[in-house]
Design a protein around this motif. Structure first.
Motif, PDB file in Angstrom:
ATOM      1  N   ILE A 163     -54.213  30.056  11.967  1.00 47.95           N
ATOM      2  CA  ILE A 163     -53.684  28.712  11.743  1.00 47.95           C
ATOM      3  C   ILE A 163     -52.342  28.813  11.027  1.00 47.95           C
ATOM      4  O   ILE A 163     -52.222  29.467   9.984  1.00 47.95           O
ATOM      5  CB  ILE A 163     -54.670  27.866  10.912  1.00 47.95           C
ATOM      6  N   LEU A 164     -51.328  28.177  11.606  1.00 47.18           N
ATOM      7  CA  LEU A 164     -50.003  28.092  10.996  1.00 47.18           C
ATOM      8  C   LEU A 164     -49.778  26.659  10.539  1.00 47.18           C
ATOM      9  O   LEU A 164     -49.859  25.726  11.353  1.00 47.18           O
ATOM     10  CB  LEU A 164     -48.914  28.485  11.997  1.00 47.18           C
ATOM     11  N   LEU A 165     -49.504  26.472   9.263  1.00 49.21           N
ATOM     12  CA  LEU A 165     -49.237  25.136   8.728  1.00 49.21           C
ATOM     13  C   LEU A 165     -47.737  24.984   8.507  1.00 49.21           C
ATOM     14  O   LEU A 165     -47.126  25.726   7.730  1.00 49.21           O
ATOM     15  CB  LEU A 165     -50.002  24.930   7.419  1.00 49.21           C
ATOM     16  N   LEU A 166     -47.163  24.012   9.208  1.00 51.52           N
ATOM     17  CA  LEU A 166     -45.718  23.813   9.222  1.00 51.52           C
ATOM     18  C   LEU A 166     -45.327  22.585   8.417  1.00 51.52           C
ATOM     19  O   LEU A 166     -46.100  21.626   8.292  1.00 51.52           O
ATOM     20  CB  LEU A 166     -45.221  23.673  10.662  1.00 51.52           C
ATOM     21  N   ASP A 167     -44.103  22.603   7.915  1.00 48.06           N
ATOM     22  CA  ASP A 167     -43.613  21.531   7.058  1.00 48.06           C
ATOM     23  C   ASP A 167     -42.992  20.426   7.919  1.00 48.06           C
ATOM     24  O   ASP A 167     -41.767  20.321   8.039  1.00 48.06           O
ATOM     25  CB  ASP A 167     -42.591  22.084   6.073  1.00 48.06           C
ATOM     26  N   THR A 168     -43.856  19.598   8.523  1.00 49.05           N
ATOM     27  CA  THR A 168     -43.368  18.493   9.351  1.00 49.05           C
ATOM     28  C   THR A 168     -44.466  17.454   9.446  1.00 49.05           C
ATOM     29  O   THR A 168     -45.579  17.653   8.955  1.00 49.05           O
ATOM     30  CB  THR A 168     -42.957  18.986  10.754  1.00 49.05           C
ATOM     31  N   ASP A 169     -44.135  16.324  10.073  1.00 51.00           N
ATOM     32  CA  ASP A 169     -45.137  15.285  10.321  1.00 51.00           C
ATOM     33  C   ASP A 169     -44.704  14.461  11.529  1.00 51.00           C
ATOM     34  O   ASP A 169     -43.670  14.731  12.142  1.00 51.00           O
ATOM     35  CB  ASP A 169     -45.358  14.401   9.088  1.00 51.00           C
ATOM     36  N   GLY A 170     -45.518  13.453  11.861  1.00 49.82           N
ATOM     37  CA  GLY A 170     -45.266  12.689  13.070  1.00 49.82           C
ATOM     38  C   GLY A 170     -43.985  11.900  13.042  1.00 49.82           C
ATOM     39  O   GLY A 170     -43.298  11.779  14.074  1.00 49.82           O
ATOM     40  N   SER A 211     -35.554  24.744  12.978  1.00 49.96           N
ATOM     41  CA  SER A 211     -35.537  24.851  11.516  1.00 49.96           C
ATOM     42  C   SER A 211     -36.908  24.654  10.879  1.00 49.96           C
ATOM     43  O   SER A 211     -37.018  24.664   9.653  1.00 49.96           O
ATOM     44  CB  SER A 211     -34.567  23.817  10.934  1.00 49.96           C
ATOM     45  N   LEU A 212     -37.952  24.467  11.671  1.00 51.25           N
ATOM     46  CA  LEU A 212     -39.283  24.239  11.103  1.00 51.25           C
ATOM     47  C   LEU A 212     -39.722  25.435  10.260  1.00 51.25           C
ATOM     48  O   LEU A 212     -39.645  26.578  10.696  1.00 51.25           O
ATOM     49  CB  LEU A 212     -40.318  24.001  12.204  1.00 51.25           C
ATOM     50  N   ALA A 213     -40.217  25.131   9.068  1.00 54.74           N
ATOM     51  CA  ALA A 213     -40.659  26.196   8.154  1.00 54.74           C
ATOM     52  C   ALA A 213     -42.180  26.257   8.126  1.00 54.74           C
ATOM     53  O   ALA A 213     -42.849  25.237   8.083  1.00 54.74           O
ATOM     54  CB  ALA A 213     -40.124  25.936   6.755  1.00 54.74           C
ATOM     55  N   CYS A 214     -42.713  27.490   8.153  1.00 46.74           N
ATOM     56  CA  CYS A 214     -44.151  27.691   8.040  1.00 46.74           C
ATOM     57  C   CYS A 214     -44.513  27.775   6.558  1.00 46.74           C
ATOM     58  O   CYS A 214     -44.023  28.648   5.839  1.00 46.74           O
ATOM     59  CB  CYS A 214     -44.569  28.962   8.767  1.00 46.74           C
ATOM     60  N   ARG A 215     -45.363  26.853   6.104  1.00 45.64           N
ATOM     61  CA  ARG A 215     -45.745  26.810   4.697  1.00 45.64           C
ATOM     62  C   ARG A 215     -46.886  27.766   4.377  1.00 45.64           C
ATOM     63  O   ARG A 215     -46.974  28.292   3.271  1.00 45.64           O
ATOM     64  CB  ARG A 215     -46.169  25.377   4.323  1.00 45.64           C
ATOM     65  N   LEU A 216     -47.791  27.943   5.343  1.00 46.06           N
ATOM     66  CA  LEU A 216     -48.984  28.736   5.052  1.00 46.06           C
ATOM     67  C   LEU A 216     -49.576  29.258   6.350  1.00 46.06           C
ATOM     68  O   LEU A 216     -49.597  28.548   7.363  1.00 46.06           O
ATOM     69  CB  LEU A 216     -50.017  27.863   4.326  1.00 46.06           C
ATOM     70  N   THR A 217     -50.061  30.495   6.315  1.00 43.48           N
ATOM     71  CA  THR A 217     -50.758  31.094   7.452  1.00 43.48           C
ATOM     72  C   THR A 217     -52.179  31.435   7.024  1.00 43.48           C
ATOM     73  O   THR A 217     -52.387  32.054   5.975  1.00 43.48           O
ATOM     74  CB  THR A 217     -50.041  32.376   7.930  1.00 43.48           C
ATOM     75  N   ILE A 218     -53.155  31.010   7.820  1.00 47.39           N
ATOM     76  CA  ILE A 218     -54.563  31.307   7.548  1.00 47.39           C
ATOM     77  C   ILE A 218     -55.069  32.230   8.640  1.00 47.39           C
ATOM     78  O   ILE A 218     -55.123  31.844   9.813  1.00 47.39           O
ATOM     79  CB  ILE A 218     -55.422  30.025   7.491  1.00 47.39           C
TER      80      ILE A 218
END
Length: 484
Positions: A424-431, A455-462
């Motif tokens: 799971i990749l959690l990215l810093d964006t929204d709708g 430019s999307l940044a990945c905040r966390l990888t699970i």
């Protein structure tokens, strides 16, 4: 500057994105509490379309109060919206009744009747779904139960169509939108005339179809004064919230998968081929770029979390709920929660299933166990639906999601990764940010759609970690579901 709106059932979000560097300048939402969903009868769920627009105006005004220089710099506006709803508009452009929204269950039998008339094989081949409880079936309910409203309806809108209309004065829709309402024939690439005939619906009530990425109209002087921008700004992108969430995460190509954990929970996988599930438990629609987006929806996700907070953890923040839940062991010491109870669940073949707490031992379990079992149960519902997608040939090795909502729960995300084996990749964006970037694509600011998300940044990888206790709990969960 690009302006995006996300019209949800809980709130309306707005975001300003700087197209030069791809960064979000600011974002907000209205109301600060949840929007009202009325339920005049069991299984009904309605909202006033005017409420969405009023909250959009408030959100826009808040952004521009903080950034007055940004209003004149807005180059385009994009819209994301809650899917499958129905807005009935009269000749003067006024809603004739409250919108029937996505989690309303009243129209299930109208979809079943149409499926029986047309034949399940025809429906799956042409619609990629059974007609179900989607927008067309809701319009058929209005025709049957409120014929005077149906007769006065000149345009049957999806929620995003209504917002675009309020901004531009143009009555338009999209192919992606028509497909989510079961009104598009994927095989013939046209309006699903046969479905309209089977339901006895008038096709003239449909709006003019425009591309998803294109100038769909210009902000009218009236709307410009209401939201605080110059008149004439193009509205150049519109999509349902789940295709838009996928776009927000850069999920456009076959094999890519997006997820969200808001009021409802969704896994959205992109396919190049027109695949379908024989029982229509997951639903293919036209994706924003013309591919097929296969949608798994679980209605009771964030709404279950909110219910738990209101009723058993009102003294805690969501962060504290996550911390307390983590004090219970994996598998919640035998406690199982089946997380439904928010309308007809597609993954359960449109059955209305109540939320169930099973195996509760009064001398053993605490609210920590209940909170953990809820987050695990939601993850199990995701995994259950993904097993159906896997049998359709859609494999999932990586899930991309926004860093927010239920994905802030370590128990939920770690359980989902453990059971599905997906990273799971959690990215810093929204709708709302995705809608803003979509608007930039719609006016040609980017050479390729992918450039809008560079430019999307990945905040966390699970990373998935096998867990025997969680696997045993999932097997128990499935067995309990089969017994319901």
């Amino acid at each position: 500057m690009l302006l995006g709106f996300d019209i949800g059932s809980s709130s309306v979000k707005a975001a300003l994105v700087n197209e030069a560097n791809g960064q979000c300048l600011d974002a907000t939402f209205y109301p600060k509490t949840e929007q009202l969903i009325s339920s005049p009868e069991p299984g009904f769920a309605e909202q006033a379309p005017e409420m969405w627009y009023d909250n959009l105006k408030l959100a826009a005004r808040e952004l521009f109060s903080r950034h007055p220089e940004a209003a004149a710099a807005v180059k385009a506006i994009g819209i994301s919206y809650q899917m499958h709803g129905l807005v009935c508009l009269d000749a003067a452009g006024k809603p004739l009744r409250e919108a029937i929204i996505w989690c309303d269950s009243r129209a299930v039998r109208y979809g079943e009747q149409a499926a029986n008339k047309l034949g399940h094989e025809w429906c799956l081949e042409h619609l990629l779904n059974l007609p179900g409880n989607f927008t067309a079936a809701k319009l058929a309910w209005v025709k049957d139960h409120q014929p005077e409203i149906y007769d006065r309806t000149t345009t049957a809108f999806l929620p995003g169509d209504y917002i675009a209309y309020r901004l531009t004065g143009q009555r338009t829709t999209t192919i992606s939108g028509l497909s989510e309402g079961m009104m598009w024939d994927h095989k013939e690439q046209r309006i699903a005339h046969e479905l309209f005939e089977a339901m006895g619906l008038d096709e003239s009530k449909l709006a003019t179809c425009v591309p998803t990425f294109a100038v769909q109209g210009y902000v009218s002087p009236e709307a410009a004064a209401e939201i605080g921008v110059p008149a004439g700004i193009p509205v150049s992108y519109r999509a349902g919230d789940q295709p838009n969430n996928a776009l927000s995460l850069g999920v456009l190509n076959p094999g890519e998968v997006a997820a969200t954990g808001g009021t409802s929970g969704v896994v959205y996988a992109v396919s190049a081929d027109p695949v379908f599930d024989m029982k229509s438990r997951v639903n293919p629609f036209v994706h924003v770029n013309g591919n097929v987006g296969v949608l798994l929806c679980i209605n009771a996700v964030g709404i279950l979390n909110a219910w738990l907070r209101r009723n058993i953890a009102s003294d805690l923040s969501y962060e504290q709920i996550n911390e307390l839940a983590a004090t219970a062991p994996a598998g919640a010491d035998g406690l199982t929660i089946i997380p439904f109870g928010n309308g007809a669940e597609r993954v359960l073949e449109n059955k209305e299933s109540a939320c169930a707490i099973l195996g509760l031992q009064l001398n053993r379990h605490t609210r920590a166990h209940i909170l953990r079992a809820a987050h695990e149960g939601i993850a199990f519902a995701f995994a259950y639906g993904m097993e159906i997608m896997n049998r359709m040939g859609i494999s999932t090795t990586t899930i991309r999601a926004g860093y927010g909502n239920l994905f802030l729960s370590p128990i939920f995300r770690e359980t989902l990764a453990a059971i599905t084996g997906a990273r799971i990749l959690l990215l810093d964006t929204d709708g709302a940010q995705g809608a803003a970037r979509g608007a930039g694509i719609g006016i040609g600011l980017y050479a390729r759609p992918d450039d809008a998300f560079a430019s999307l940044a990945c905040r966390l990888t699970i990373e998935p970690q096998p867990n025997a206790a969680l696997q045993a709990a999932y097997e128990r969960w499935k067995k309990e579901l089969d017994c319901k």
